[in-house]
Design an enzyme around this catalytic site. Structure first.
Site, PDB file in Angstrom:
ATOM      1  N   SER A  69      -2.132  -0.738   0.390  1.00  0.00           N
ATOM      2  CA  SER A  69      -1.290  -1.643  -0.391  1.00  0.00           C
ATOM      3  C   SER A  69       0.100  -1.708   0.205  1.00  0.00           C
ATOM      4  O   SER A  69       0.572  -0.757   0.831  1.00  0.00           O
ATOM      5  CB  SER A  69      -1.191  -1.152  -1.843  1.00  0.00           C
ATOM      6  OG  SER A  69      -0.424   0.036  -1.916  1.00  0.00           O
ATOM      7  N   ASP A  70       0.755  -2.855   0.017  1.00  0.00           N
ATOM      8  CA  ASP A  70       2.187  -2.873   0.236  1.00  0.00           C
ATOM      9  C   ASP A  70       2.791  -1.935  -0.800  1.00  0.00           C
ATOM     10  O   ASP A  70       2.157  -1.580  -1.790  1.00  0.00           O
ATOM     11  CB  ASP A  70       2.727  -4.303   0.086  1.00  0.00           C
ATOM     12  CG  ASP A  70       4.012  -4.515   0.852  1.00  0.00           C
ATOM     13  OD1 ASP A  70       4.739  -3.525   1.070  1.00  0.00           O
ATOM     14  OD2 ASP A  70       4.306  -5.660   1.230  1.00  0.00           O
ATOM     15  N   TRP A  71       4.031  -1.536  -0.599  1.00  0.00           N
ATOM     16  CA  TRP A  71       4.618  -0.483  -1.432  1.00  0.00           C
ATOM     17  C   TRP A  71       4.809  -0.967  -2.877  1.00  0.00           C
ATOM     18  O   TRP A  71       5.668  -1.786  -3.161  1.00  0.00           O
ATOM     19  CB  TRP A  71       5.926  -0.033  -0.813  1.00  0.00           C
ATOM     20  CG  TRP A  71       5.788   1.109   0.144  1.00  0.00           C
ATOM     21  CD1 TRP A  71       6.543   2.242   0.159  1.00  0.00           C
ATOM     22  CD2 TRP A  71       4.853   1.270   1.226  1.00  0.00           C
ATOM     23  NE1 TRP A  71       6.126   3.092   1.161  1.00  0.00           N
ATOM     24  CE2 TRP A  71       5.091   2.524   1.827  1.00  0.00           C
ATOM     25  CE3 TRP A  71       3.814   0.488   1.722  1.00  0.00           C
ATOM     26  CZ2 TRP A  71       4.345   3.002   2.896  1.00  0.00           C
ATOM     27  CZ3 TRP A  71       3.072   0.951   2.802  1.00  0.00           C
ATOM     28  CH2 TRP A  71       3.338   2.190   3.378  1.00  0.00           C
ATOM     29  N   GLU A 107       8.742  -3.066   0.646  1.00  0.00           N
ATOM     30  CA  GLU A 107       7.753  -2.180   1.211  1.00  0.00           C
ATOM     31  C   GLU A 107       8.209  -0.743   1.126  1.00  0.00           C
ATOM     32  O   GLU A 107       7.444   0.170   0.933  1.00  0.00           O
ATOM     33  CB  GLU A 107       7.503  -2.528   2.685  1.00  0.00           C
ATOM     34  CG  GLU A 107       6.437  -3.564   2.807  1.00  0.00           C
ATOM     35  CD  GLU A 107       6.448  -4.198   4.146  1.00  0.00           C
ATOM     36  OE1 GLU A 107       6.803  -3.536   5.108  1.00  0.00           O
ATOM     37  OE2 GLU A 107       6.102  -5.371   4.230  1.00  0.00           O
ATOM     38  N   ALA A 129       2.522  -2.708  -4.422  1.00  0.00           N
ATOM     39  CA  ALA A 129       1.817  -3.980  -4.602  1.00  0.00           C
ATOM     40  C   ALA A 129       0.539  -3.789  -5.398  1.00  0.00           C
ATOM     41  O   ALA A 129      -0.055  -4.764  -5.851  1.00  0.00           O
ATOM     42  CB  ALA A 129       1.488  -4.619  -3.250  1.00  0.00           C
TER      43      ALA A 129
END
Length: 977
Positions: free
Chosen positions: A372-374, A47, A376
């Site tokens: 978004s997740d980092w 993340e 993702a």
């Protein structure tokens, strides 16, 4: 959204998978996944974590902070005018070229199951993305947001939706501001148990410990205290709480960040945490949506594969297990949701239109924004159309490259018609409306947020770079060292201590050995000799924060590792707390703070009257490893030779006659079969992950200042095999797209044990007390609601805001004359209008604004159809305390839907788990006292998800069993609805 059998798959129980023969059209999302197939980056991202290795190149400076200059290979250029993210150059070597080329050929040729029609389990398209502003409780905020967004230019709108890049601001995530209109850059910061990379903060107990308290008030108070610190540090958005992973496998590396292995326990804990967080004006982020149940292969290239793992989940399981906590989070008003790294049914979660548009925004009525997740996000246009509203941290397919999939590329996509103006306006409005909803615009109420973050994630020094990831050398005051831990009656450390004590679960207490006496038993003719054993009893001799993101194998375990961890302000070790607790005049303490003892130490062990053994089992996020652990656990044994230590102590303590107490700090279940039945093992406690007050919390329980009331938030089996096939972590695969079939359906944790009649060592919901409780006089009160299988049809909602859909003049999006660009900083501007396509946009299959996807009958309000949450019955029971002490008990309500059930309309045979948790109450009762406990049961509690009807169905022709007890196996009273 159903899953059919993949080749070679043999489901545990076919009926629990709820198979459906419904046909689906081509998946929209995977058609736009080319970027992840072709961009062969050499990075391992979390993340908030760039590529890491060992030694000097691990992405951190000597002070433990990250080095923003350490990153991956720059991504290749992409042509957004064509909207298919096709690579134009390669920089990662022949082997990566080979993988990417093979992957593309396989997709084109339909090999390994991919065909022109959807792969089995693939998500159907759901377009267009529903607009926010349909919920009454958000109406005022959307009205304000609408007025503000209408004044924004195209680049200003894009600036709000796009992160500025890794380490370009003080926080792990920073959005672009609209200074002209007074909208700030938003600070997004990990994590679920405290403020990551910040000073003078509190290291709260982990989610699994909070779940073990089963205390709704403590869940709320922890969220509130956490957000209080975040707000005072200038954080707009907390990246937590966590309900995904749910806990499909007990070996999952990040299970400890969530609250337990049951959707209702997770749902209630998350909802209370969200209410606590947002009561302080800070935006909560529920994550990870959805199916991120293991760390191995969770994202592209992290494990040497060009694609992330696909979690293949059938429609019924998705609704009844994995989406359930997210639905309750939406009902609680959560402002943000984070989509996960993995694919779901072979479509990336952050561009899966069925998940984001269909389930989240339509069916659950989510009004906030999806981030978004980092890294993702794997595609630009695809993710925008599928429902993503904010990308993080702004970089594209690699860390710190400054080549965003949005930013200027999103500006181009709007200008060439690939992303509609209406979709961009909704993205921005959702973010701005959430800012208004939490009243972050009110500088008199939350003055700290106006000033922005007063700490830096990238340095511990007072002065530092303002944009450390760029070539800008401007420095300023970046750390003001504001102490946010509070004092006096609101001191957060006191709350940590209380949660740690209530989250400690006593699972064995032979002969009422506990609580201990501080002076010892007396009348033994010599001072009471206490030996304390195990590396987990002490602090890490190298320092409590010496290991990167707490990825340690030494010292007492009080949190797992990864982006969900924080820096300890201090850590009270059990050994230190015990030395302080025992009376030094009558008790002698000898410490053996190692897991491997010398001959001399083993001899000293034989002289002890009481031996306290401390064991631990750690896990964490997959971007960093500890020993042979790559995020996920390898087994359910204690680590660092802990099994050998406890065997030795049990055998030799007091020459085999000494009393032994075992304390386990763990991220989840730990097997205790080697010693649980041995007579001189008097007590076993699961202390979970208690945070900075670890030793004090434990002492409070051991000596009876706190009567233990923790209950297991997971099942402790007798072997890993007891948990079934779902327990296995996929650690090796030859597939370019690793496939994880959730073949067990609804049968995870206690549901699996019950269905297959497997006796656990200690069941879900179990825990002992220093007193005795009894249930009696159960009563079922029917609500005046007619029995009917389906909820009422969804009611009308508010009309969402409308905007001018005219595409702006491309020249308005050009970089201003004389603008100085920072290296790797993500901007919303474009450099030229020459590559702006004027052709007809190539929207994905299923995208037709004139013929939108049909609305779900299960929707219509926050969390789903409002009728689902109406109580259909109320259960009342008397809880009596028959023991010698005041204490609290957790009264648990389980529902058993009828066996051999046949759907009353479709004729389908539907199978159910033996019982499922649906409600509970934790009640304190004075000794010799009694108290009435009341628990409501909703329509949804009594229903199952029908894949055929695409709705929640409540059986009405057969009785529904309601069970009340003290655990999933300790049922005391039964009623029929």
């Amino acid at each position: 959204m159903t899953i059919r059998k993949a080749q070679g798959e043999v489901p545990v129980d076919q009926t629990l998978l709820d198979p459906s023969s419904a046909e689906r059209s081509d998946d929209d999302d995977d058609a736009y996944d080319d970027a992840d197939l072709s961009d062969a980056g050499q990075y391992r991202d979390a993340e908030s974590e760039p590529l890491t290795g060992e030694g000097e190149g691990d992405g951190r400076r000597k002070d433990g902070r990250r080095n923003p200059e350490v990153g991956g290979v720059p991504p290749r250029s992409k042509s957004w005018a064509r909207r298919w993210l096709i690579p134009t150059k390669f920089g990662c070597g022949l082997i990566l070229l080979f993988f990417a080329t093979v992957t593309l050929l396989l997709i084109a040729g339909g090999m390994w199951g991919l065909k022109m029609s959807p792969l089995d389990g693939q998500s159907p398209p759901w377009y267009p993305s529903p607009r926010g502003g349909t919920e009454k409780t958000w109406a005022k905020s959307y009205k304000k947001a609408h007025a503000l967004v209408r004044q924004m230019t195209l680049v200003e709108k894009v600036n709000v939706t796009t992160g500025v890049g890794w380490s370009m601001g003080m926080c792990v995530g920073n959005t672009g501001p609209v200074e002209r209109l007074g909208f700030p850059s938003l600070c997004l910061q990990d994590g679920p148990l405290g403020i990551r990379f910040a000073d003078n903060i509190t290291a709260f107990p982990a989610g699994v410990t909070v779940g073990a308290t089963w205390n709704r008030e403590l869940m709320y108070l922890r969220g509130k205290a956490h957000a209080n610190e975040a707000r005072r540090k200038g954080v707009n958005v907390i990246l937590g709480p966590v309900v995904g992973p749910l806990g499909r496998t007990p070996l999952g590396g990040r299970n400890w960040e969530g609250f337990g292995s049951d959707p209702v326990l997770q749902a209630v804990a998350a909802a209370e945490t969200i209410r606590g967080i947002q009561s302080e004006g800070v935006i909560a982020t529920i994550k990870h949506f959805v199916g991120n149940e293991q760390e191995h292969f969770r994202q592209s290239w992290e494990w040497g594969r060009p694609n992330a793992i696909s979690s293949n989940i059938d429609d019924r399981t998705l609704h009844e297990l994995y989406v359930w906590p997210f639905a309750e989070s939406v009902r609680a008003g959560v402002g943000s949701l984070m989509c996960s790294y993995n694919q779901v049914n072979n479509s990336y979660a952050c561009q899966n239109s069925k998940l984001l548009n269909g389930i989240l925004k339509d069916e659950l009525g989510f009004q906030g924004f999806v981030q978004s997740d980092w890294l993702a996000q794997r595609g630009g246009v695809a993710s925008a159309l599928a429902g993503l509203d904010m990308n993080m941290p702004g970089d594209g397919l690699r860390w710190s490259d400054g080549k965003s999939l949005w930013g200027g590329e999103l500006t181009k996509a709007v200008l060439n018609g690939s992303v509609t103006v209406e979709r961009l306006d909704d993205m921005v409005t959702r973010i701005v409306a959430t800012w208004y909803q939490l009243e972050q615009d009110d500088t008199t109420k939350w003055p700290e947020l106006e000033e922005g973050p007063n700490f830096s994630s990238w340095t511990d020094e007072q002065m530092g770079l303002l944009h450390p990831g760029s070539d800008d050398k401007t420095i300023g005051v970046v750390n003001k060292f504001v102490d946010v831990q509070s004092e006096g009656t609101t001191k957060h450390g006191d709350l940590v201590r209380k949660i740690g004590a209530e989250g400690t679960v006593l699972v064995k207490n032979s002969d009422d050995f506990l609580p201990l006496d501080r002076k010892g038993p007396g009348n033994i003719g010599h001072p009471y000799r206490v030996g304390i054993f195990g590396d987990d009893s002490r602090n890490n001799p190298k320092g409590i924060n010496s290991c990167k993101d707490r990825a340690c194998s030494g010292g007492t375990l009080a949190m797992g590792w990864g982006s969900g961890a924080v820096e300890y302000p201090y850590l009270i070790a059990p050994l230190d707390a015990l030395k302080e607790a025992f009376d030094q005049d009558t008790v002698t303490i000898t410490s053996f703070p190692r897991n491997k003892l010398s001959v001399k130490e083993e001899k000293a062990m034989r002289e002890q009257d009481l031996c306290l053994v401390f064991l631990s089992s750690n896990a964490g996020e997959g971007y960093v490893g500890v020993g042979d652990l790559r995020g996920d656990r390898n087994d359910l044994q204690p680590q660092n030779m802990g099994a050998s230590l406890v065997k030795s102590v049990v055998k030799k303590c007091g020459n085999g006659k000494g009393d032994v107490v075992v304390v386990i700090h763990s991220v989840g279940p730990v097997l205790v079969e080697d010693y649980a039945d041995i007579p001189n093992v008097k007590a076993i406690l699961f202390a979970n992950l208690p945070g900075q007050e670890s030793g004090n919390s434990l002492v409070d329980v051991l000596f009876g200042e706190v009567n233990p009331s923790g209950r297991l938030p997971y099942t402790i089996g007798k072997s890993v095999k007891d948990y079934g096939p779902a327990a296995k972590i996929i650690t090796a695969t030859k597939q370019i797209v690793p496939q994880q079939n959730f073949s067990e359906g609804l049968l995870i944790d206690y549901r699996h044990f019950d269905y297959y009649n497997i006796t656990p060592r200690y069941e879900f919901g179990f825990g002992l007390s220093y007193t005795k409780f009894q249930l009696s006089s159960p009563v079922l009160e029917y609500k005046d609601i007619p029995k009917r299988p389906l909820p009422y049809p969804r009611s009308g909602v508010l009309p969402p805001p409308r905007y001018d859909t005219t595409i702006p003049d491309p020249s308005t999006a050009l970089f201003p004359a004389g603008f100085r660009k920072l290296r790797k900083y993500v901007y919303p501007y474009i450099s030229s209008i020459k590559d702006i396509s004027q052709g007809k946009p190539q929207y994905p299959p299923g995208f037709d604004v004139a013929h939108p996807s049909p609305l779900s009958p299960a929707g219509g309000g926050p969390g789903g159809n409002p009728d689902l949450f109406n109580a259909v019955a109320e259960v009342k029971v008397i809880l009596s305390n028959l023991g010698p002490r005041d204490g609290s008990s957790v009264v648990q309500l389980y529902v058993s839907l009828p066996r051999n059930y046949v759907d009353e309309e479709t004729g389908e045979k539907i199978d159910f788990p033996v019982r499922v948790l649906r409600n509970w109450q934790k009640i304190e009762v004075k000794k010799d006292g009694r108290q009435e406990v009341a628990m409501q049961v909703t329509r949804k509690d009594m229903s199952y998800w029908s894949t055929t009807r695409q709705n929640w169905v409540m059986p009405t022709k057969q009785g529904i069993k309601i069970e009340i007890g003290f655990s999933s196996r300790d049922i005391r009273e039964t009623l029929m609805y």
